[in-house]
Structure formats: structure tokens, C-alpha cells
Enzyme design. Sequence first.
Site: not given
Ligand SMILES: [Zn+2]
Length: 353
Positions: A125, A162, A164, A249
Site C-alpha cells: 500500500h 493479498d 487488499h 488475508d
Molecule cells: Zn491485505
Amino acid sequence: MSPKVGLIYSDEYLKHDTGDHPENSKRLEAILSFLKGKNILEDLTFINPRKADLKEIEYLHNPSYIQEVREICQRGGGFLDPDTPVSKDSFEVALLAAGGVFSAIDRVVDDLDSAFCLIRPPGHHALKEKGMGFCVFNNIALGARYAQNKHRLKKVLIIDWDVHHGNGTQEVFYRDPSVLYFSLHRYPHYPGTGDIEEIGEGEGKGYTVNVPLPPGCGNSDYIYIFKELLSPIANEFKPDITLISAGFDAHQDDPLGGMGLTSQEYGALTSLVKEFSKGIVSCLEGGYNLKALRESVLAHLDSLASRPEGTRGPRGRELNLFPKERIGEKPNNRVREIVKKIKEIHSKYWNFG
Ligand SMILES: [Zn+2]
């Protein structure tokens, strides 16, 4: 001979002190003690990470941002954004996280088949000028630039599984056809980017592939996406090295993800990546249920360490692999629709057969 797999780790990574934040040092401790208990560390080549130097971090981060992180840590810590705490040692630890990826790349270019970076803070991120979402420096994006600058590798594939979207990684390579960014993620979800229509800009068009997914997607969905989209694109792109933003995740037991993968699935996905990769460096990103996290990492490592036909790893250890007969299971209809739409959008750039 079984493939040679490296493990990057240092106790220094525990010094990035985030208190009772979900991204805390217990994650690495849980993984490491689990691997020790399974006697798998002897099967791996242990690699001491080095620290990235500031010039290397400047491959993509602004000097003013780097300085800002350093100063916050020198003052004893603080927050880069409301989700992203840093402590007094975090700046140095973040240099060691990025440098760990560099050490892994050196060895994979030199003598190993793959390496897993058991590092923190995570990275995908982190934007050029801003840390966010538990991330300080973008380890994987820095790794891609390092592979190109230091080892003269031309084409880098980054797979981000991931749950996200890796907004930071996408930002860095959005106009760059030498780094292909392929992400599967829950959408809409944090951080809000990763729409199907985000495909890159200018010369980079077609080199960002986003697979936005509804919550609850599971094993058959991910395998279908890998076979229908990732494999054909990767086979055509022909990466000189494959990097994985390996967050765990999207596991069914993860408290932040809302997806439905099992631990073994991460091994199945890894096996598919091995089919088109010359060398693999994977980096830990998210994963917040410690039991799910440590079992998923083991499945990932077992797959990296096994021969394609093998059910046994080094020293005859029995591997906990994804059942072969489940690989052809049907995806859900929404996922079929998403894959169809991505093929339409990307058929200008890639041949799906
Ligand atoms: Zn994540």
C-alpha cells in the site's frame, strides 16, 4: 533434486513495534515457531537480510517522504496515517524489509529457485510519497526496480494475491510496460482502488490487470482466475523473474479479509505460478489470523520446495498439498462474468487463446 528455496528472516523485524495493532510482531513469531516445529527450516536456505541504502529506497520513494519517516521514528514514533503506526526502530526495520527482498533477489538470480521473505512492515500500500495501510516502504515495488537496476532483468511480473488491492505497487508501474502488475482482491474494499477498468496508462496500458472480486470467493474461483487469466498473460509476457505480494488475508479464517481460501489453496496457487516462472521471490504482506497465516505460509513453502509431480519434499517429508482432484472444481457465476469481462477489456493486449 527438489527445488532450492530460501528463507529471509531476522529478529530485527520484531522491533517494528505496533502495540496491539493487527500487524504486529507476533505474526512473524507464530510463523517461525510453526515452521521450526514442522522441521522445515532445515529444508530451506537461511538468508540474512541486508539493509537497503537510502539511494535504493529512492528508486521510487521521494526523499522528503523518506526523511519524514526517519524523523517521526527519531522522535520515538507516531503515525504515518491513522492505520500505520511506527516506533523508534521502524525506519531501520523498514530498510531491512526492503533490503531483505534485495537479498532474496540476489540469491534467486545466483543459485536458488525461489525465496520467501518473512519480513515486516508490509509494503504494497505504500505510495511514493506516503505510507498507509500498515506499509512504510513498498518492498515489492522496490524489489522489481532492484532486479532491473542491479541485475539487468528486463521484465518483472508482480502477482498480488493479498485480499487488499496493492494501490502503491499499481501507482509505481502504471505507465511502465516492463513491470506487469496482476492483482486479485476484494472489491470494493480497502483501499478503494483496483477497479476492472484500471489497466495502466500510456505505454503501460494492458500491464496492470485487476481482478476485483466479491466477498466469499474461494478455492475454485482463485484457481479458475489463475488458469484463465494469469497463466496465459504470464506465458505471453515471459517474465525474467516473478515477485509475489504474498498476503494471506484472503484465507477463510482471516478477520479482515472476508474471502474463502483454505491454507492448502496457497500451495495450489504457488504451483500454478511455478509453471511459468523462471525464479520466484515472494514477500509477506497481510494475514492476521495467526493459525491461518502460519499454515498458509507452510503450504506456500511446501509447494515452492516440491517437484511438480511430487508429494514429498526434501528428506522425504510428506507435503500437505492441495488435493489434485479439486483443481477442476467450478467457479461461481459472478467470477465467470468478471473473468469474461477482463478478457474483453484485455484482449487488445493479451491473447487468451
Ligand atoms: Zn491485505
